[in-house]
Design a protein around this motif. Structure first.
Motif, PDB file in Angstrom:
ATOM      1  N   GLY A 122       0.812  -1.216   0.000  1.00  0.00           N
ATOM      2  CA  GLY A 122       0.000   0.000   0.000  1.00  0.00           C
ATOM      3  C   GLY A 122       0.845   1.265   0.000  1.00  0.00           C
ATOM      4  O   GLY A 122       0.590   2.205  -0.780  1.00  0.00           O
ATOM      5  N   MET A 123       1.872   1.323   0.846  1.00  0.00           N
ATOM      6  CA  MET A 123       2.730   2.510   0.892  1.00  0.00           C
ATOM      7  C   MET A 123       3.548   2.634  -0.379  1.00  0.00           C
ATOM      8  O   MET A 123       3.875   3.726  -0.826  1.00  0.00           O
ATOM      9  N   TRP A 124       3.915   1.492  -0.982  1.00  0.00           N
ATOM     10  CA  TRP A 124       4.676   1.546  -2.248  1.00  0.00           C
ATOM     11  C   TRP A 124       3.838   2.127  -3.374  1.00  0.00           C
ATOM     12  O   TRP A 124       4.334   2.893  -4.192  1.00  0.00           O
ATOM     13  N   GLU A 125       2.545   1.755  -3.392  1.00  0.00           N
ATOM     14  CA  GLU A 125       1.665   2.290  -4.436  1.00  0.00           C
ATOM     15  C   GLU A 125       1.347   3.761  -4.222  1.00  0.00           C
ATOM     16  O   GLU A 125       1.088   4.495  -5.183  1.00  0.00           O
ATOM     17  N   ARG A 126       1.333   4.218  -2.965  1.00  0.00           N
ATOM     18  CA  ARG A 126       1.075   5.634  -2.693  1.00  0.00           C
ATOM     19  C   ARG A 126       2.274   6.506  -3.055  1.00  0.00           C
ATOM     20  O   ARG A 126       2.182   7.720  -3.052  1.00  0.00           O
ATOM     21  N   GLY A 127       3.420   5.910  -3.330  1.00  0.00           N
ATOM     22  CA  GLY A 127       4.577   6.677  -3.752  1.00  0.00           C
ATOM     23  C   GLY A 127       5.540   7.048  -2.643  1.00  0.00           C
ATOM     24  O   GLY A 127       6.404   7.916  -2.848  1.00  0.00           O
ATOM     25  N   LEU A 128       5.435   6.405  -1.480  1.00  0.00           N
ATOM     26  CA  LEU A 128       6.373   6.679  -0.403  1.00  0.00           C
ATOM     27  C   LEU A 128       7.754   6.111  -0.762  1.00  0.00           C
ATOM     28  O   LEU A 128       7.867   5.089  -1.449  1.00  0.00           O
ATOM     29  N   THR A 129       8.757   6.752  -0.261  1.00  0.00           N
ATOM     30  CA  THR A 129      10.112   6.280  -0.511  1.00  0.00           C
ATOM     31  C   THR A 129      10.428   5.091   0.369  1.00  0.00           C
ATOM     32  O   THR A 129       9.698   4.786   1.328  1.00  0.00           O
ATOM     33  N   ALA A 130      11.533   4.395   0.027  1.00  0.00           N
ATOM     34  CA  ALA A 130      11.929   3.215   0.810  1.00  0.00           C
ATOM     35  C   ALA A 130      12.292   3.599   2.229  1.00  0.00           C
ATOM     36  O   ALA A 130      12.022   2.838   3.181  1.00  0.00           O
ATOM     37  N   SER A 131      12.901   4.742   2.424  1.00  0.00           N
ATOM     38  CA  SER A 131      13.251   5.183   3.773  1.00  0.00           C
ATOM     39  C   SER A 131      11.993   5.446   4.590  1.00  0.00           C
ATOM     40  O   SER A 131      11.916   5.087   5.785  1.00  0.00           O
ATOM     41  N   GLN A 132      10.992   6.095   3.995  1.00  0.00           N
ATOM     42  CA  GLN A 132       9.735   6.372   4.709  1.00  0.00           C
ATOM     43  C   GLN A 132       8.996   5.073   5.048  1.00  0.00           C
ATOM     44  O   GLN A 132       8.438   4.923   6.141  1.00  0.00           O
ATOM     45  N   LEU A 136       7.026  -5.622  -7.429  1.00  0.00           N
ATOM     46  CA  LEU A 136       6.346  -4.337  -7.469  1.00  0.00           C
ATOM     47  C   LEU A 136       6.934  -3.462  -8.561  1.00  0.00           C
ATOM     48  O   LEU A 136       8.088  -3.651  -8.983  1.00  0.00           O
ATOM     49  N   GLN A 137       6.152  -2.516  -9.024  1.00  0.00           N
ATOM     50  CA  GLN A 137       6.583  -1.647 -10.121  1.00  0.00           C
ATOM     51  C   GLN A 137       7.733  -0.773  -9.665  1.00  0.00           C
ATOM     52  O   GLN A 137       7.678  -0.142  -8.605  1.00  0.00           O
ATOM     53  N   SER A 138       8.833  -0.764 -10.456  1.00  0.00           N
ATOM     54  CA  SER A 138      10.007   0.031 -10.093  1.00  0.00           C
ATOM     55  C   SER A 138       9.743   1.503 -10.328  1.00  0.00           C
ATOM     56  O   SER A 138       8.998   1.883 -11.229  1.00  0.00           O
ATOM     57  N   ARG A 139      10.376   2.346  -9.517  1.00  0.00           N
ATOM     58  CA  ARG A 139      10.185   3.790  -9.617  1.00  0.00           C
ATOM     59  C   ARG A 139      11.524   4.443  -9.900  1.00  0.00           C
ATOM     60  O   ARG A 139      12.572   3.915  -9.516  1.00  0.00           O
ATOM     61  N   PRO A 140      11.521   5.601 -10.556  1.00  0.00           N
ATOM     62  CA  PRO A 140      12.802   6.278 -10.828  1.00  0.00           C
ATOM     63  C   PRO A 140      13.471   6.739  -9.543  1.00  0.00           C
ATOM     64  O   PRO A 140      12.814   6.957  -8.522  1.00  0.00           O
ATOM     65  N   SER A 141      14.793   6.882  -9.614  1.00  0.00           N
ATOM     66  CA  SER A 141      15.552   7.320  -8.447  1.00  0.00           C
ATOM     67  C   SER A 141      15.159   8.735  -8.072  1.00  0.00           C
ATOM     68  O   SER A 141      15.008   9.600  -8.936  1.00  0.00           O
ATOM     69  N   PRO A 142      14.988   9.049  -6.766  1.00  0.00           N
ATOM     70  CA  PRO A 142      14.634  10.408  -6.368  1.00  0.00           C
ATOM     71  C   PRO A 142      15.709  11.423  -6.699  1.00  0.00           C
ATOM     72  O   PRO A 142      15.437  12.592  -6.912  1.00  0.00           O
ATOM     73  N   VAL A 143      16.976  10.954  -6.767  1.00  0.00           N
ATOM     74  CA  VAL A 143      18.058  11.898  -7.089  1.00  0.00           C
ATOM     75  C   VAL A 143      17.924  12.364  -8.527  1.00  0.00           C
ATOM     76  O   VAL A 143      18.014  13.547  -8.842  1.00  0.00           O
ATOM     77  N   LYS A 144      17.677  11.416  -9.463  1.00  0.00           N
ATOM     78  CA  LYS A 144      17.523  11.788 -10.860  1.00  0.00           C
ATOM     79  C   LYS A 144      16.226  12.569 -11.081  1.00  0.00           C
ATOM     80  O   LYS A 144      16.155  13.442 -11.931  1.00  0.00           O
TER      81      LYS A 144
END
Length: 233
Positions: free
Chosen positions: A13-23, A45-53
């Motif tokens: 659920g948190m992954w789908e809401r867009g929370l980061t791995a640290s959160q 789970l669907q991979s997301r782009p790096s927050p740094v990029k």
């Protein structure tokens, strides 16, 4: 801490809401950021782009949209002002070359009138080798030494004691080689007679050199031992 079905549902659920791995790791508690990323990868789970990029993309887009006029306005301010060119100094006129008649001729020096003392001659250093041989120096010019003449071998004259006798140099395959006398004596020589065919000595000396062995019964008994023979115990 193990992954239960409840924690896996919270992760999804948190992954789908867009929370980061640290959160997500902070919300779940007891797991690290890397553990959350690994579990999401194993769950597919669907991979997301790096927050740094993702943060760098808006900055690059803004820089690309910057007007060209603003860049050209900032360029003259950044360029350093050219240094003022100094005025060229006047070149002095070149002096004319003197004529040959104006060149001063050095005075001639009379060698007779020169009273400077003549330096004494330097001593000649000669290196003496073994046996009094004088080694040639760097400045010496010595004629090459001619080679010694070949030595002629002269046979020695035999002594008067063996003038008519057979010596060691006269021995051949047809001459008897029986020695006569002792090698240390001056008249030592060899027999010199014709050899017995098949033997190195003549017939007379073959009889002395090769003696037939007597039968066992006719042999002489050995002489008795001194002092009565061996001691019997």
């Amino acid at each position: 801490m193990s992954w239960t079905d409840e924690r896996i549902d919270q992760l999804k659920g948190m992954w789908e809401r867009g929370l980061t791995a640290s959160q997500i790791a902070e919300e779940l508690g007891g797991v690290s950021r890397n553990a959350v990323i690994g579990k999401a990868h194993r769950l597919g789970l669907q991979s997301r782009p790096s927050p740094v990029k993702a943060n760098d993309a808006p900055k690059k887009a803004a820089a690309a949209r910057k007007p060209v006029a603003a860049v050209e306005a900032e360029a003259p301010a950044a360029r350093p002002a050219p240094a003022p060119v100094a005025a060229a100094a006047p070149v002095p006129p070149r002096a004319a070359a003197p004529s040959p008649s104006q060149v001063a001729t050095p005075p001639k020096v009379d060698p007779v009138a020169n009273d400077a003392p003549t330096p004494p001659p330097q001593p000649r250093i000669v290196s003496v080798g073994p046996g009094g041989f004088l080694r040639q120096g760097p400045g010496d010019q010595q004629a090459p030494i001619p080679p010694a003449p070949p030595r002629r071998l002269v046979p020695a004259k035999p002594s008067a004691e063996i003038a008519d006798k057979t010596s060691l140099l006269d021995l051949t395959e047809r001459i008897c080689k029986w020695p006569m006398g002792h090698p240390g004596e001056p008249d030592f020589h060899f027999c010199g007679e014709a050899v017995n065919p098949g033997f190195p000595y003549c017939v007379e000396h073959c009889g002395r050199a090769y003696q037939a062995q007597l039968p066992r019964g006719t042999r002489r008994p050995p002489p008795p031992l001194p002092f009565g023979g061996p001691r019997v115990r």
